[in-house]
Enzyme design. Structure first.
Site, PDB file in Angstrom:
ATOM      1  N   SER A 202      13.021  65.121 -28.354  1.00 17.21           N
ATOM      2  CA  SER A 202      11.886  66.019 -28.198  1.00 17.21           C
ATOM      3  C   SER A 202      11.917  67.113 -29.256  1.00 17.21           C
ATOM      4  CB  SER A 202      11.895  66.641 -26.805  1.00 17.21           C
ATOM      5  OG  SER A 202      12.995  67.524 -26.667  1.00 17.21           O
TER       6      SER A 202
ATOM      7  N   LYS B 256      26.411  59.674 -30.079  1.00 16.27           N
ATOM      8  CA  LYS B 256      26.253  60.265 -28.750  1.00 16.27           C
ATOM      9  C   LYS B 256      24.929  59.769 -28.192  1.00 16.27           C
ATOM     10  CE  LYS B 256      24.635  62.922 -26.300  1.00 16.27           C
ATOM     11  NZ  LYS B 256      23.882  62.658 -25.004  1.00 16.27           N
TER      12      LYS B 256
ATOM     13  N   PHE C 146      16.884  58.298 -24.904  1.00 11.47           N
ATOM     14  CA  PHE C 146      16.939  57.224 -23.904  1.00 11.47           C
ATOM     15  C   PHE C 146      15.947  56.111 -24.156  1.00 11.47           C
ATOM     16  CE2 PHE C 146      13.423  59.723 -22.086  1.00 11.47           C
ATOM     17  CZ  PHE C 146      12.542  58.729 -21.674  1.00 11.47           C
TER      18      PHE C 146
ATOM     19  N   GLU D 258      22.686  59.813 -21.880  1.00 11.52           N
ATOM     20  CA  GLU D 258      23.460  59.491 -20.686  1.00 11.52           C
ATOM     21  C   GLU D 258      22.647  58.705 -19.658  1.00 11.52           C
ATOM     22  OE1 GLU D 258      22.240  63.916 -20.350  1.00 11.52           O
ATOM     23  OE2 GLU D 258      22.648  62.407 -21.900  1.00 11.52           O
TER      24      GLU D 258
ATOM     25  N   CYS E 131       7.914  57.643 -29.047  1.00  8.05           N
ATOM     26  CA  CYS E 131       7.304  58.705 -29.849  1.00  8.05           C
ATOM     27  C   CYS E 131       6.183  58.187 -30.742  1.00  8.05           C
ATOM     28  CB  CYS E 131       8.365  59.420 -30.688  1.00  8.05           C
ATOM     29  SG  CYS E 131       9.089  58.402 -31.985  1.00  8.05           S
TER      30      CYS E 131
ATOM     31  N   GLU F 224       3.180  66.390 -25.191  1.00  7.29           N
ATOM     32  CA  GLU F 224       3.687  65.023 -25.227  1.00  7.29           C
ATOM     33  C   GLU F 224       4.048  64.606 -23.804  1.00  7.29           C
ATOM     34  OE1 GLU F 224       6.744  62.329 -27.861  1.00  7.29           O
ATOM     35  OE2 GLU F 224       7.412  64.323 -27.273  1.00  7.29           O
TER      36      GLU F 224
END
Length: 501
Positions: free
Chosen positions: A232, A179, A155, A182, A287, A387
């Site tokens: 992740s 993909k 995202f 969402e 990240c 994180e």
């Protein structure tokens, strides 16, 4: 809660057009600055997954065999359209992710670098040739596409991360199923429609929205040859193991806990600016964010004072306004990030700046958390070890370069790091000794330019391939070695005698 029947439903993009889902499962899509659901997105059913993969599979032979010249023309046209209309895409990103428009434009610009690299693909997919390896025998290699490839993106960068992969995959002759997350799905459809406008044939680039069912469909389907993932670490490991078990190539980039090592001779004004930019840009949802400042004493107090002074000038609010930092992507994520401030206090750290009660230029229902600075964070605390993925910057004090280096190298992650110093010898030593994949020297977010590859070490990557650059082209192509001999017509015909030189 809004009536879902009144909301726009973001459809899939399959075979060159919008494709409503065959099922009725949807997920909410929020405007984070308003704190309310503004649309929903289709969650792919088994039939949707099969339709998307079938579309890409059918489109592959013709796209693979299209001349390099024509493929390159389409890539150039896509690049031009993206550059011309990136403002449209930035507005879409801000409305679903929450980052400020200028930050969204920066994201697109970095993705555009990879699209520009992909326009030069003819040079990057050339094979090699060796003549006369034996008498009259030549050996040469060719690079060919894999087929259908899947891209699963996060995202936090709904445009840039997909752009790390699909321009290279498509330029090399593959067909793609993206993909996206969402949480902010619309950027993917916009990019697919733009590529179609650029002349890309139907079925070459498809967007399949969904959750774990869609992910597993890509991981398990025999027609999908490779998977690219960013997200992740636990999910990256799952993607890697599942896709590899099904015989696919995998590049899976995971999480991070990035440190900035500050030596006593550093320019502390430059360092403080860098800590603000790298810690709180995009609300820390990246990240490559710096989440730990490792201060070699005696610089910590002065550096914290400079960082705190700069934090007081930051304006948090709706990304469509004149703000420095927007909201977090969802209420759940906002609450999770905020919980780390409680953890820090319980673990004995000092909260220097608390972002939980920030005054914002935006709707009170938005998912707000202001920049937060925490000093004296114990390395045993979850605040240090995990994180956080939000605007929380921790400070750890050490007594020497060696202690700081050991702290960085002993961590589970190895994505990005930085050193701030005016000592060239110390910087050179650091770049050699640190066990991290991307290193900045007086640069806080060392994301490589497109013609170098992106990726870390240790639990920040699974698989052997990094993203984009030369490694990207290697990942999306397979090499054939051809050994060839063409007989001389004057070889003399049949002779059953013993061969003689």
């Amino acid at each position: 809660m809004p009536d879902n029947t009144a909301l726009q439903v973001v459809p899939h993009w399959i075979n060159g057009q919008e494709a409503p889902s065959s099922g009725d499962r949807v997920a909410p899509v929020f405007d984070p600055a308003l704190g309310r659901e503004t649309k929903s997105v289709s969650l792919g059913s088994k039939a949707d997954i099969e339709t998307a993969i079938s579309s890409a599979h059918k489109a592959f032979p013709a796209w693979r065999d299209l001349s390099i010249t024509k493929r390159q023309q389409i890539m150039f046209r896509f690049r031009e359209l993206l550059n011309e209309r990136k403002g449209e895409l930035a507005e879409i990103i801000t409305s679903e992710h929450g980052k400020v428009v200028s930050d969204a434009l920066g994201e697109i610009s970095r993705g555009l670098e990879v699209a520009e690299l992909a326009t030069g693909f003819p040079h990057l997919i050339k094979g090699e040739h060796s003549e006369n390896v034996s008498s009259g025998v030549d050996v040469y290699s060719t690079k060919s596409p894999l087929g259908v490839v899947g891209i699963i993106s996060p995202f936090n960068f709904p445009a840039m991360v997909p752009l790390w992969f699909f321009p290279i995959a498509i330029a090399a002759g593959n067909t793609v199923i993206l993909k996206p997350s969402e949480k902010d799905p619309s950027a993917a459809n916009w990019l697919a429609a733009l590529f179609t406008e650029a002349g890309l044939p139907d079925g070459v680039f498809n967007v399949l929205h969904g959750d774990k069912e869609a992910v597993d469909g890509l991981l398990e389907h025999p027609d999908v040859r490779a998977i690219s993932f960013v997200g992740s670490t636990p999910i990256a490991q799952y993607i890697y193991e599942s896709a590899a078990r099904h015989g696919k190539r995998v590049q899976a980039l995971g999480g991070a806990k990035n440190h900035m090592l500050v030596l006593p001779d550093a320019d502390l004004d430059l360092t403080a600016d860098a800590a603000i930019n790298a810690g709180f840009g995009s609300a820390g949802e990246r990240c490559m964010a710096i989440s730990v400042v490792v201060a070699v004493e005696p610089v910590a107090d002065e550096l914290i004072e400079k960082i705190t002074t700069r934090m007081a000038t930051l304006k948090v609010g709706d990304g469509r306004r004149n703000c420095d930092m927007g909201p977090l992507v969802t209420k759940q994520h906002r609450d999770k990030v905020a919980s780390y401030i409680d953890i820090a206090q319980a673990d004995g750290a000092k909260v220097v700046v608390d972002g939980r009660n920030i005054k914002v230029d935006g709707d009170e229902n938005g998912f707000w958390l202001g920049p937060t600075l925490i000093d004296d964070v114990p390395v045993t605390s979850r605040v240090y070890q995990e994180e956080i993925f939000g605007p929380v910057l921790a400070v750890v004090r050490v007594s020497s370069y060696e202690e700081g280096l050991e702290l960085i190298n002993s961590g589970a992650f190895g994505n990005g790091t930085a050193i701030f110093t005016n000592d060239g010898g110390a910087a050179r030593r650091f770049q050699n000794e640190v066990q991290v994949g991307m290193v900045g020297i007086n640069v806080p977010i060392p994301v490589p330019v497109a013609y170098y590859s992106f990726g870390g070490f240790k639990d920040s990557i699974f698989g052997s391939s990094k993203a984009y650059g030369i490694q990207g082209f290697q990942f999306f192509t397979q090499e054939k070695a051809i050994t060839s001999r063409w007989l001389d017509p004057s070889h003399g015909g049949i002779n059953l005698g013993f061969p003689q030189n």
